[in-house]
Design a protein around this motif. Structure first.
Motif, PDB file in Angstrom:
ATOM      1  N   SER A 135       0.809  -1.219   0.000  1.00  0.00           N
ATOM      2  CA  SER A 135       0.000   0.000   0.000  1.00  0.00           C
ATOM      3  C   SER A 135       0.840   1.266   0.000  1.00  0.00           C
ATOM      4  O   SER A 135       0.327   2.349   0.151  1.00  0.00           O
ATOM      5  N   VAL A 136       2.145   1.124  -0.174  1.00  0.00           N
ATOM      6  CA  VAL A 136       3.029   2.281  -0.190  1.00  0.00           C
ATOM      7  C   VAL A 136       3.609   2.451  -1.577  1.00  0.00           C
ATOM      8  O   VAL A 136       4.176   1.527  -2.146  1.00  0.00           O
ATOM      9  N   ARG A 137       3.473   3.633  -2.166  1.00  0.00           N
ATOM     10  CA  ARG A 137       3.982   3.877  -3.509  1.00  0.00           C
ATOM     11  C   ARG A 137       5.503   3.797  -3.506  1.00  0.00           C
ATOM     12  O   ARG A 137       6.159   4.110  -2.513  1.00  0.00           O
ATOM     13  N   PRO A 138       6.128   3.393  -4.644  1.00  0.00           N
ATOM     14  CA  PRO A 138       7.573   3.206  -4.683  1.00  0.00           C
ATOM     15  C   PRO A 138       8.350   4.414  -4.196  1.00  0.00           C
ATOM     16  O   PRO A 138       9.361   4.270  -3.515  1.00  0.00           O
ATOM     17  N   SER A 139       7.913   5.602  -4.552  1.00  0.00           N
ATOM     18  CA  SER A 139       8.630   6.810  -4.148  1.00  0.00           C
ATOM     19  C   SER A 139       8.605   7.014  -2.652  1.00  0.00           C
ATOM     20  O   SER A 139       9.375   7.799  -2.114  1.00  0.00           O
ATOM     21  N   GLU A 140       7.697   6.308  -1.951  1.00  0.00           N
ATOM     22  CA  GLU A 140       7.569   6.480  -0.520  1.00  0.00           C
ATOM     23  C   GLU A 140       8.345   5.430   0.262  1.00  0.00           C
ATOM     24  O   GLU A 140       8.318   5.405   1.478  1.00  0.00           O
ATOM     25  N   ARG A 141       9.027   4.515  -0.448  1.00  0.00           N
ATOM     26  CA  ARG A 141       9.741   3.444   0.235  1.00  0.00           C
ATOM     27  C   ARG A 141      11.199   3.779   0.476  1.00  0.00           C
ATOM     28  O   ARG A 141      11.976   2.949   0.921  1.00  0.00           O
ATOM     29  N   ILE A 142      11.597   4.998   0.131  1.00  0.00           N
ATOM     30  CA  ILE A 142      12.978   5.382   0.301  1.00  0.00           C
ATOM     31  C   ILE A 142      13.316   5.379   1.785  1.00  0.00           C
ATOM     32  O   ILE A 142      12.600   5.950   2.599  1.00  0.00           O
ATOM     33  N   LYS A 143      14.429   4.765   2.117  1.00  0.00           N
ATOM     34  CA  LYS A 143      14.807   4.625   3.519  1.00  0.00           C
ATOM     35  C   LYS A 143      14.939   5.987   4.187  1.00  0.00           C
ATOM     36  O   LYS A 143      15.540   6.904   3.665  1.00  0.00           O
ATOM     37  N   GLY A 144      14.372   6.087   5.388  1.00  0.00           N
ATOM     38  CA  GLY A 144      14.476   7.314   6.153  1.00  0.00           C
ATOM     39  C   GLY A 144      13.356   8.298   5.911  1.00  0.00           C
ATOM     40  O   GLY A 144      13.247   9.276   6.636  1.00  0.00           O
ATOM     41  N   ARG A 145      12.551   8.070   4.884  1.00  0.00           N
ATOM     42  CA  ARG A 145      11.464   8.997   4.605  1.00  0.00           C
ATOM     43  C   ARG A 145      10.137   8.417   5.073  1.00  0.00           C
ATOM     44  O   ARG A 145       9.968   7.214   5.155  1.00  0.00           O
ATOM     45  N   VAL A 146       9.212   9.315   5.359  1.00  0.00           N
ATOM     46  CA  VAL A 146       7.860   8.868   5.671  1.00  0.00           C
ATOM     47  C   VAL A 146       6.991   9.114   4.455  1.00  0.00           C
ATOM     48  O   VAL A 146       7.303   9.959   3.607  1.00  0.00           O
ATOM     49  N   PRO A 147       5.883   8.387   4.312  1.00  0.00           N
ATOM     50  CA  PRO A 147       5.021   8.549   3.142  1.00  0.00           C
ATOM     51  C   PRO A 147       4.451   9.952   3.009  1.00  0.00           C
ATOM     52  O   PRO A 147       4.254  10.669   3.998  1.00  0.00           O
ATOM     53  N   GLY A 148       4.148  10.337   1.763  1.00  0.00           N
ATOM     54  CA  GLY A 148       3.524  11.627   1.514  1.00  0.00           C
ATOM     55  C   GLY A 148       2.199  11.779   2.221  1.00  0.00           C
ATOM     56  O   GLY A 148       1.816  12.892   2.609  1.00  0.00           O
ATOM     57  N   THR A 149       1.481  10.666   2.409  1.00  0.00           N
ATOM     58  CA  THR A 149       0.215  10.703   3.139  1.00  0.00           C
ATOM     59  C   THR A 149       0.417  11.250   4.551  1.00  0.00           C
ATOM     60  O   THR A 149      -0.399  12.025   5.060  1.00  0.00           O
ATOM     61  N   VAL A 150       1.513  10.846   5.182  1.00  0.00           N
ATOM     62  CA  VAL A 150       1.798  11.305   6.542  1.00  0.00           C
ATOM     63  C   VAL A 150       2.049  12.812   6.559  1.00  0.00           C
ATOM     64  O   VAL A 150       1.548  13.538   7.431  1.00  0.00           O
ATOM     65  N   LEU A 151       2.799  13.291   5.579  1.00  0.00           N
ATOM     66  CA  LEU A 151       3.112  14.724   5.530  1.00  0.00           C
ATOM     67  C   LEU A 151       1.861  15.548   5.242  1.00  0.00           C
ATOM     68  O   LEU A 151       1.664  16.625   5.827  1.00  0.00           O
ATOM     69  N   ALA A 152       0.996  15.055   4.342  1.00  0.00           N
ATOM     70  CA  ALA A 152      -0.243  15.784   4.042  1.00  0.00           C
ATOM     71  C   ALA A 152      -1.159  15.821   5.256  1.00  0.00           C
ATOM     72  O   ALA A 152      -1.723  16.874   5.593  1.00  0.00           O
ATOM     73  N   LEU A 153      -1.292  14.684   5.940  1.00  0.00           N
ATOM     74  CA  LEU A 153      -2.122  14.653   7.141  1.00  0.00           C
ATOM     75  C   LEU A 153      -1.498  15.485   8.257  1.00  0.00           C
ATOM     76  O   LEU A 153      -2.212  16.071   9.076  1.00  0.00           O
ATOM     77  N   GLY A 154      -0.171  15.546   8.282  1.00  0.00           N
ATOM     78  CA  GLY A 154       0.486  16.405   9.254  1.00  0.00           C
ATOM     79  C   GLY A 154       0.150  17.871   9.038  1.00  0.00           C
ATOM     80  O   GLY A 154      -0.060  18.624   9.992  1.00  0.00           O
ATOM     81  N   THR A 155       0.059  18.278   7.765  1.00  0.00           N
ATOM     82  CA  THR A 155      -0.323  19.660   7.461  1.00  0.00           C
ATOM     83  C   THR A 155      -1.757  19.938   7.902  1.00  0.00           C
ATOM     84  O   THR A 155      -2.060  20.999   8.464  1.00  0.00           O
ATOM     85  N   VAL A 156      -2.649  18.977   7.647  1.00  0.00           N
ATOM     86  CA  VAL A 156      -4.039  19.119   8.097  1.00  0.00           C
ATOM     87  C   VAL A 156      -4.094  19.271   9.612  1.00  0.00           C
ATOM     88  O   VAL A 156      -4.781  20.147  10.148  1.00  0.00           O
ATOM     89  N   SER A 157      -3.354  18.412  10.300  1.00  0.00           N
ATOM     90  CA  SER A 157      -3.368  18.463  11.766  1.00  0.00           C
ATOM     91  C   SER A 157      -2.727  19.739  12.291  1.00  0.00           C
ATOM     92  O   SER A 157      -3.157  20.274  13.321  1.00  0.00           O
ATOM     93  N   LEU A 158      -1.706  20.230  11.599  1.00  0.00           N
ATOM     94  CA  LEU A 158      -1.079  21.491  12.007  1.00  0.00           C
ATOM     95  C   LEU A 158      -2.114  22.614  12.019  1.00  0.00           C
ATOM     96  O   LEU A 158      -2.262  23.340  13.004  1.00  0.00           O
ATOM     97  N   LEU A 159      -2.843  22.750  10.913  1.00  0.00           N
ATOM     98  CA  LEU A 159      -3.837  23.822  10.808  1.00  0.00           C
ATOM     99  C   LEU A 159      -4.977  23.626  11.809  1.00  0.00           C
ATOM    100  O   LEU A 159      -5.445  24.576  12.446  1.00  0.00           O
ATOM    101  N   THR A 160      -5.419  22.382  11.931  1.00  0.00           N
ATOM    102  CA  THR A 160      -6.524  22.099  12.846  1.00  0.00           C
ATOM    103  C   THR A 160      -6.122  22.324  14.295  1.00  0.00           C
ATOM    104  O   THR A 160      -6.912  22.782  15.118  1.00  0.00           O
ATOM    105  N   ASP A 161      -4.858  22.005  14.611  1.00  0.00           N
ATOM    106  CA  ASP A 161      -4.416  22.187  15.993  1.00  0.00           C
ATOM    107  C   ASP A 161      -4.202  23.653  16.340  1.00  0.00           C
ATOM    108  O   ASP A 161      -4.295  24.018  17.522  1.00  0.00           O
ATOM    109  N   VAL A 162      -3.888  24.491  15.366  1.00  0.00           N
ATOM    110  CA  VAL A 162      -3.898  25.929  15.643  1.00  0.00           C
ATOM    111  C   VAL A 162      -5.274  26.315  16.167  1.00  0.00           C
ATOM    112  O   VAL A 162      -5.424  27.003  17.184  1.00  0.00           O
ATOM    113  N   SER A 163      -6.315  25.821  15.467  1.00  0.00           N
ATOM    114  CA  SER A 163      -7.694  26.104  15.861  1.00  0.00           C
ATOM    115  C   SER A 163      -8.010  25.539  17.238  1.00  0.00           C
ATOM    116  O   SER A 163      -8.509  26.239  18.119  1.00  0.00           O
ATOM    117  N   ALA A 164      -7.688  24.253  17.443  1.00  0.00           N
ATOM    118  CA  ALA A 164      -8.051  23.586  18.692  1.00  0.00           C
ATOM    119  C   ALA A 164      -7.304  24.168  19.885  1.00  0.00           C
ATOM    120  O   ALA A 164      -7.888  24.374  20.958  1.00  0.00           O
TER     121      ALA A 164
END
Length: 399
Positions: A5-34
């Motif tokens: 379930s992980v795209r090839p570009s996301e399997r590079i050692k030491g990196r986290v998937p793009g999904t994690v970074l996108a959700l991190g941005t969502v949580s960043l904005l939402t946590d400013v609010s909360a």
């Protein structure tokens, strides 16, 4: 199990998937609010509305515990439909709407309580689907790091929220309307980022039982999962909410009340620096020991409250320990639970553990608020220390 379930570009050692970074941005904005709300509410409820500690404990318990039932609903729906993103979006949207309902509640404690409960219900609905998206997109040996990165980005928002609230209050005084409006704006932008940029893998997971209420309950038959769920709930019973911790630190250290909205900023700064390193540490030495170690740090915060008049030095030490507590527990718990749950029940399993924790913390807030109102400050803190010591010992036996 996760590599498919992980795209090839996301399997590079030491990196986290793009999904994690996108959700991190969502949580960043939402946590400013909360966190704008977290910083503002103690001052607003205790100073402006003159609520006593028992009343504050009930409202704070609602704010914490209202997530409980909808965590299960959100987890089950997202597993059942395989639409984790859609269910999470409903939760983020509900929380965004409530920010614009707060001004309508005025000075009514009931209206504010209901709106706070709705806000937290949105958090309950989105938490398990969001964590499922992260876990399903990440190889199992990097789960601690992935959740650490997500929580780090989340904490940038938690850092900015109190700062924005403090600056607003410095300019306009304790006026609720602008705080709620700015908080709502950040929540809406976070929802837009989720819808536009978070990708969900279209393939339905085929590892594990079909999603169903009965299958979700059957997870408790697994000894490892059951012990983690029980241990987490026991610790939740002795975990004071952030609002109470900040109020107690202000009272114990005797710093000016005007600094209360800034205290979440200190916790967030430490969390920001420590979440990713402690997530990686948990991957190496074990997630449950790190999780328990975080509660030992929280115990140290409680003990420090018995040293009155420690001033700014005491505030700094307490917030340092409080931030490390969160860095060692928040994402680490999800990383511990995820490998214990089949892919098809990932959100349901996470929700079950989070629900037990939320309900336990609701009981903790109501009980401690009543105790602080009826007993002395010293006695209430000693009770909190005793409860956490017992809880850590019980949880350690369940490792």
């Amino acid at each position: 199990m996760y590599v498919a379930s992980v795209r090839p570009s996301e399997r590079i050692k030491g990196r986290v998937p793009g999904t994690v970074l996108a959700l991190g941005t969502v949580s960043l904005l939402t946590d400013v609010s909360a966190e704008m709300m977290t910083a503002f509410m103690p001052v607003y409820l205790l100073v402006t509305l003159n609520l006593n500690y028992a009343q504050f404990g009930v409202l704070d318990g609602l704010y914490t515990g209202a997530t409980a039932v909808l965590r299960l609903v959100g987890g089950h729906l997202s597993d059942r439909t395989n639409r984790h993103k859609a269910v999470a979006a409903v939760g983020y949207g509900l929380s965004a709407v409530t920010k614009f309902l707060f001004p309508l509640a005025g000075t009514s404690a009931f209206g504010i309580g209901a709106t706070m409960a709705a806000d937290r219900a949105g958090k309950g609905l989105r938490s398990a689907p969001r964590d499922a998206l992260i876990s399903l997109a990440t190889p199992p040996d990097r789960l601690g790091a992935a959740f650490g990165v997500h929580r780090t980005m989340d904490t940038i928002g938690a850092l900015l929220g109190p700062l924005i609230t403090f600056l607003l209050l410095q300019q306009i005084g304790i006026v609720a309307g602008p705080v709620f409006a700015v908080s709502g704006a950040f929540a809406i932008v976070g929802l837009i980022v989720l819808i536009a940029f978070v990708r969900e893998h279209p393939k339905k997971p085929d590892r594990g039982p079909a999603p169903a209420i009965r299958a979700g309950l059957a997870l408790l038959k697994d000894r490892k999962f059951r012990r983690v769920a029980i241990g987490t709930a026991v610790l939740g019973l002795a975990t004071l909410s952030d609002a109470f911790v900040f109020i107690l630190v202000q009272k114990a250290t005797a710093v000016p009340l005007g600094l209360l909205p800034l205290m979440p900023l200190g916790t967030a700064l430490i969390f920001l620096a420590a979440a990713t390193p402690l997530g990686r540490l948990a991957d190496r030495i074990g997630r449950w020991p790190v999780f328990l170690g975080g509660h030992v740090l929280l115990l140290a915060v409680y003990v420090m409250l018995l040293a009155p008049g420690s001033g700014y030095l005491g505030v700094g030490a307490a917030l340092l320990l409080h931030g490390l507590f969160y860095a060692a527990t928040d994402g680490v718990l999800s990383a511990r639970v995820s490998p214990l749950v089949p892919e098809t029940l990932r959100a349901s399993g996470l929700a079950a553990v989070q629900t037990g924790q939320a309900l336990a913390r609701l009981v903790s807030s109501v009980a401690f608020g009543y105790l602080l109102e009826k007993a002395t400050f010293h006695a209430a803190v000693l009770a909190a220390i005793a409860a956490l010591v017992v809880s850590v010992l019980v949880a350690w036996r369940l490792k």
